[in-house]
Design an enzyme around this catalytic site. Structure first.
Site, mmCIF file in Angstrom:
data_model
loop_
_atom_site.group_PDB
_atom_site.id
_atom_site.type_symbol
_atom_site.label_atom_id
_atom_site.label_comp_id
_atom_site.label_asym_id
_atom_site.label_seq_id
_atom_site.Cartn_x
_atom_site.Cartn_y
_atom_site.Cartn_z
ATOM 1 N N ASP A 3 24.449 62.958 19.614
ATOM 2 C CA ASP A 3 23.243 62.455 20.273
ATOM 3 C C ASP A 3 23.248 60.936 20.112
ATOM 4 O O ASP A 3 24.238 60.379 19.623
ATOM 5 C CB ASP A 3 21.996 63.098 19.611
ATOM 6 C CG ASP A 3 20.823 63.187 20.580
ATOM 7 O OD1 ASP A 3 20.593 62.209 21.319
ATOM 8 O OD2 ASP A 3 20.135 64.220 20.597
ATOM 9 N N ILE A 4 22.175 60.265 20.482
ATOM 10 C CA ILE A 4 22.163 58.814 20.320
ATOM 11 C C ILE A 4 22.135 58.484 18.816
ATOM 12 O O ILE A 4 21.660 59.298 18.004
ATOM 13 C CB ILE A 4 20.958 58.160 21.057
ATOM 14 C CG1 ILE A 4 19.639 58.705 20.532
ATOM 15 C CG2 ILE A 4 21.078 58.358 22.565
ATOM 16 C CD1 ILE A 4 18.422 57.954 21.060
ATOM 17 N N PRO A 5 22.666 57.306 18.434
ATOM 18 C CA PRO A 5 22.793 56.995 17.008
ATOM 19 C C PRO A 5 21.512 57.175 16.198
ATOM 20 O O PRO A 5 21.541 57.743 15.103
ATOM 21 C CB PRO A 5 23.243 55.521 17.013
ATOM 22 C CG PRO A 5 24.008 55.385 18.295
ATOM 23 C CD PRO A 5 23.279 56.261 19.289
ATOM 24 N N ASP A 27 30.170 83.611 11.113
ATOM 25 C CA ASP A 27 29.488 83.572 12.407
ATOM 26 C C ASP A 27 28.821 84.918 12.694
ATOM 27 O O ASP A 27 29.347 85.736 13.451
ATOM 28 C CB ASP A 27 30.487 83.201 13.516
ATOM 29 C CG ASP A 27 31.022 81.786 13.329
ATOM 30 O OD1 ASP A 27 30.213 80.879 13.061
ATOM 31 O OD2 ASP A 27 32.245 81.594 13.430
ATOM 32 N N ASP A 67 28.059 73.436 9.775
ATOM 33 C CA ASP A 67 28.797 73.069 10.990
ATOM 34 C C ASP A 67 27.846 73.009 12.190
ATOM 35 O O ASP A 67 27.781 73.938 12.995
ATOM 36 C CB ASP A 67 29.894 74.129 11.197
ATOM 37 C CG ASP A 67 30.748 73.891 12.425
ATOM 38 O OD1 ASP A 67 30.753 72.762 12.949
ATOM 39 O OD2 ASP A 67 31.424 74.852 12.847
ATOM 40 N N LEU A 68 27.100 71.903 12.289
ATOM 41 C CA LEU A 68 26.137 71.785 13.393
ATOM 42 C C LEU A 68 26.632 70.840 14.492
ATOM 43 O O LEU A 68 25.994 70.731 15.543
ATOM 44 C CB LEU A 68 24.772 71.312 12.871
ATOM 45 C CG LEU A 68 24.107 72.219 11.835
ATOM 46 C CD1 LEU A 68 22.741 71.664 11.436
ATOM 47 C CD2 LEU A 68 23.947 73.646 12.350
ATOM 48 N N LYS A 69 27.731 70.142 14.240
ATOM 49 C CA LYS A 69 28.376 69.282 15.257
ATOM 50 C C LYS A 69 27.373 68.405 16.006
ATOM 51 O O LYS A 69 27.207 68.521 17.225
ATOM 52 C CB LYS A 69 29.150 70.132 16.265
ATOM 53 C CG LYS A 69 30.236 71.009 15.676
ATOM 54 C CD LYS A 69 31.053 71.672 16.776
ATOM 55 C CE LYS A 69 32.101 72.619 16.256
ATOM 56 N NZ LYS A 69 31.614 73.887 15.718
ATOM 57 N N ARG A 114 45.200 81.812 12.346
ATOM 58 C CA ARG A 114 45.453 83.232 12.609
ATOM 59 C C ARG A 114 46.661 83.674 11.786
ATOM 60 O O ARG A 114 47.800 83.315 12.103
ATOM 61 C CB ARG A 114 45.730 83.484 14.112
ATOM 62 C CG ARG A 114 44.500 83.294 15.003
ATOM 63 C CD ARG A 114 43.428 84.337 14.714
ATOM 64 N NE ARG A 114 42.197 84.174 15.476
ATOM 65 C CZ ARG A 114 41.162 83.411 15.123
ATOM 66 N NH1 ARG A 114 41.198 82.706 14.002
ATOM 67 N NH2 ARG A 114 40.077 83.366 15.864
ATOM 68 N N THR A 125 39.117 73.284 19.000
ATOM 69 C CA THR A 125 40.378 74.042 19.034
ATOM 70 C C THR A 125 40.391 75.063 20.173
ATOM 71 O O THR A 125 41.411 75.665 20.466
ATOM 72 C CB THR A 125 40.633 74.754 17.682
ATOM 73 O OG1 THR A 125 39.399 75.274 17.197
ATOM 74 C CG2 THR A 125 41.205 73.815 16.666
ATOM 75 N N GLY A 180 37.475 82.388 10.256
ATOM 76 C CA GLY A 180 36.342 83.248 10.574
ATOM 77 C C GLY A 180 36.773 84.678 10.816
ATOM 78 O O GLY A 180 36.944 85.466 9.871
ATOM 79 N N ARG A 181 36.986 85.011 12.084
ATOM 80 C CA ARG A 181 37.243 86.406 12.464
ATOM 81 C C ARG A 181 38.395 87.100 11.737
ATOM 82 O O ARG A 181 38.282 88.306 11.468
ATOM 83 C CB ARG A 181 37.385 86.499 13.993
ATOM 84 C CG ARG A 181 36.035 86.334 14.681
ATOM 85 C CD ARG A 181 36.154 85.958 16.130
ATOM 86 N NE ARG A 181 36.570 84.576 16.284
ATOM 87 C CZ ARG A 181 36.619 83.932 17.442
ATOM 88 N NH1 ARG A 181 36.294 84.556 18.552
ATOM 89 N NH2 ARG A 181 36.995 82.672 17.496
ATOM 90 N N LYS A 213 31.124 78.527 5.556
ATOM 91 C CA LYS A 213 30.711 77.704 6.700
ATOM 92 C C LYS A 213 29.575 78.394 7.439
ATOM 93 O O LYS A 213 29.693 79.545 7.841
ATOM 94 C CB LYS A 213 31.874 77.486 7.673
ATOM 95 C CG LYS A 213 31.463 76.557 8.829
ATOM 96 C CD LYS A 213 32.633 76.199 9.728
ATOM 97 C CE LYS A 213 32.863 77.189 10.839
ATOM 98 N NZ LYS A 213 31.811 77.205 11.867
HETATM 99 O O1 C5P Z 1 36.776 83.134 14.045
HETATM 100 P P1 C5P Z 1 37.547 81.857 13.958
HETATM 101 O O2 C5P Z 1 38.527 81.817 12.801
HETATM 102 O O3 C5P Z 1 38.152 81.457 15.274
HETATM 103 O O4 C5P Z 1 36.408 80.786 13.618
HETATM 104 C C1 C5P Z 1 36.606 79.403 13.648
HETATM 105 C C2 C5P Z 1 35.328 78.718 13.290
HETATM 106 O O5 C5P Z 1 35.529 77.311 13.336
HETATM 107 C C3 C5P Z 1 34.162 79.004 14.228
HETATM 108 O O6 C5P Z 1 32.997 79.082 13.425
HETATM 109 C C4 C5P Z 1 34.067 77.794 15.136
HETATM 110 O O7 C5P Z 1 32.749 77.491 15.514
HETATM 111 C C5 C5P Z 1 34.601 76.695 14.222
HETATM 112 N N1 C5P Z 1 35.225 75.563 14.891
HETATM 113 C C6 C5P Z 1 36.292 75.687 15.746
HETATM 114 N N2 C5P Z 1 36.846 74.585 16.350
HETATM 115 C C7 C5P Z 1 36.361 73.372 16.087
HETATM 116 C C8 C5P Z 1 35.270 73.227 15.224
HETATM 117 C C9 C5P Z 1 34.738 74.343 14.631
HETATM 118 O O8 C5P Z 1 36.760 76.792 15.959
HETATM 119 N N3 C5P Z 1 36.941 72.305 16.607
#
Ligand code: C5P
Length: 252
Positions: free
Chosen positions: A67-69, A13, A62-64, A187, A125, A217-218, A35
């Site tokens: 929208d309409i089908p 990210d 990861d564009l999630k 984490r 999450t 991610g982080r 990702k």
């Molecule tokens: O930095 P961190 O480990 O929290 O990153 C989690 C990644 O997962 C982010 O890119 C976030 O957009 C993605 N994500 C999420 N929860 C979801 C779907 C995707 O945290 N339900």
């Protein structure tokens, strides 16, 4: 390029493709599971995906979509041509939308190719029990809502869901052992900050709870030594999987 199940999916990210490519040089030699999210895709788009793929990495885009089908189907037709390994939608878009997403991927995948895995986001999450109750007005609660979305996604023919590590096991129980659980909110025990995530778990707990793909991610991107942080996670994943195998053969 297929995702490697022995490795975490690294959520990159960052604000620009330049930052992403710079950061990737700090990681051990690949190929990696990468990702790419909305921010950088909106900026760098298909060109960035091309660069990452050409280096041999597998991509979860990861564009999630939600929208309409018809719109989702047409968009998935395009995403299927980008050579990514996994894409996703929001389960809240409904069964018809998810079926349309799958149809779009099938139509858009070049002949002889394999369409990307299609995953649905259940509840983010970052979403809390309170938000589910007060903002979404879902009276059954967070867990029941997540399980319901997972079941709906399974019925729609998707490959799996994005969920919290705490829900993965229950989702497998109500769907199928092969229905994939993709879990952000990881984490490692050494990290104290949960950032904006609420339903978090460490690497070992996620694997023991039957998470198939850990999205991290982080804990890697913000680490003082990203390479060490990444390798530590890979090692913990391997150790935990090994302990499950040994337990499965010799345990109980
Ligand atoms: O930095 P961190 O480990 O929290 O990153 C989690 C990644 O997962 C982010 O890119 C976030 O957009 C993605 N994500 C999420 N929860 C979801 C779907 C995707 O945290 N339900």
């Amino acid at each position: 390029m297929k995702l490697n199940p022995q490795l975490p999916i690294i959520a990159l990210d960052f604000a620009s493709d330049k930052e992403i490519l710079q950061f990737m040089r700090l990681l051990p030699e690949g190929p990696h599971n990468i990702k790419i999210g909305m921010e950088v895709f909106y900026l760098g788009g298909p060109q960035l995906l091309e660069t990452i793929s050409s280096q041999g990495h597998a991509i979860f885009l990861d564009l999630k979509l939600h929208d309409i089908p018809n719109t989702v189907m047409r968009s998935m037709r395009i995403l299927a041509q980008l050579g990514v390994a996994m894409v996703n939608v929001h389960a809240a878009g409904g069964r018809k939308m998810m079926e349309a997403a799958k149809e779009g991927l099938i139509q858009g995948t070049p002949a002889g190719g394999k369409e990307p895995l299609l995953i649905a986001v259940t509840q983010l999450t970052s979403t809390t029990k309170q938000q589910v109750k007060e903002e979404q007005l879902i009276s059954v609660g967070l867990e029941a809502s997540t399980l319901h979305y997972a079941s709906l996604s399974h019925q729609a023919g998707l490959d799996g869901v994005v969920c919290s590590p705490h829900e993965a096991k229950a989702i497998k129980n109500i769907t199928h052992a092969d229905f994939l659980t993709v879990t952000p909110g990881i984490r490692p025990k050494t990290i104290t900050s949960q950032d904006d995530q609420h339903r978090i778990a460490d690497v070992e707990t996620a694997i023991l709870n039957q998470s198939d793909w850990l999205v991290v991610g982080r804990p890697i991107t913000q680490a003082t030594d990203p390479k060490a942080a990444y390798l530590d996670i890979v090692e913990k994943m391997a150790q935990t999987k090994k302990s499950i195998c040994i337990g499965g053969i010799y345990g109980n």
